[in-house]
Design an enzyme around this catalytic site. Structure first.
Site, short mmCIF file in Angstrom:
data_model
loop_
_atom_site.label_atom_id
_atom_site.label_comp_id
_atom_site.label_asym_id
_atom_site.label_seq_id
_atom_site.Cartn_x
_atom_site.Cartn_y
_atom_site.Cartn_z
CG ASP A 52 -1.95 -1.08 1.20
OD1 ASP A 52 -2.41 -1.43 0.09
OD2 ASP A 52 -2.31 -1.59 2.27
CE1 TYR A 111 4.11 -7.02 3.43
CE2 TYR A 111 3.51 -9.34 3.57
CZ TYR A 111 3.49 -8.13 2.90
OH TYR A 111 2.85 -8.04 1.70
#
Length: 247
Positions: A52, A111
């Site tokens: 994002d 992540y």
């Protein structure tokens, strides 16, 4: 045609995400334009993950097809030369079989989310970590994180814009560690829902500051209701670390 696999590192601050956007800059657009300038041909970049606005990457795997005699070393040099105006670097380039796909061949994604737990303003890490001034109990966050590991319906932890058909995901790892003022949350899974990592981190932060009990994380999970989400962590603390493929 030759299929080239890239490893990308980028600072997501100036971009509206990795994928091309109609109304703003993206990492994909910058790399495709660098490839056009290097190869004098249009290419389409495919990547292992989608990030994002404001999300960073340390080792995003991507690929594209091109007709060229350039070696991976020379191609990487050309791409990096044209990417200099952007905070993007190609850290590796190699030729892959034509049936290899950066997204569909990927069997694991990892992540890390960075929290700087201090009152003093951030300087170097501004826009690269989430500053939380309240003292956080990272051990409580770690215990709460284990309630999310496993195969679950993560409806509570996905955005309302998530396009995944199935909210059930298998979370392989969610670990919280502290190093001085920095708290890092590591997440590993085959794939993630939109905003899943940020949503989980936001709830763990509430546990760390004492707003939520540890059990409330599990209660939110079992509710399968986005309205039960306590907090969505901001994007600038999140980093795509690596993509895993069959050996």
């Amino acid at each position: 045609m030759t299929r080239f696999a890239l490893t990308l590192e980028f600072d997501g601050t100036p971009f509206m995400g990795l994928q091309r956007q109609k109304h703003g800059p993206s990492v994909q657009q910058a790399v495709e334009e660098a490839a056009r300038a290097t190869l004098n041909q249009d290419i389409t970049l495919h990547s292992a993950g989608r990030t994002d606005t404001g999300v960073h990457a340390l080792g995003m795997r991507s690929h594209f097809d091109a007709e060229t005699d350039l070696t991976p070393f020379r191609l990487m040099g050309g791409l990096n030369a044209h990417l200099r105006p952007h905070p993007i670097a190609v850290t590796n380039c190699e030729i892959m079989p034509e049936d290899w796909h950066a997204r569909f061949a990927c069997i694991g994604r990892s992540y890390v989310y960075r929290i700087i737990n201090r009152r003093a303003p951030l300087t170097i890490d501004r826009k690269r970590a989430w500053q939380v001034p309240q003292q956080l109990d990272h051990e409580a966050m770690q215990r709460a994180a284990q309630l999310l590991v496993g195969t679950h319906d993560f409806t509570t932890f996905r955005s309302t814009q998530c396009q995944a058909k199935d909210p059930v995901k298998s979370l392989d790892r969610l670990e919280v560690e502290r190093d001085g003022d920095e708290i890092r949350v590591h997440a590993e899974a085959r794939s993630f829902l939109h905003h899943q990592v940020r949503s989980m981190v936001g709830c763990l932060k509430l546990v760390g500051q004492g707003t939520w009990r540890e059990e409330e994380v599990e209660e939110a999970l079992l509710a399968r209701d986005r309205q039960r989400l306590g907090l969505n962590a901001p994007p600038h603390g999140l980093y795509f670390v690596a993509a895993e493929y069959p050996r």
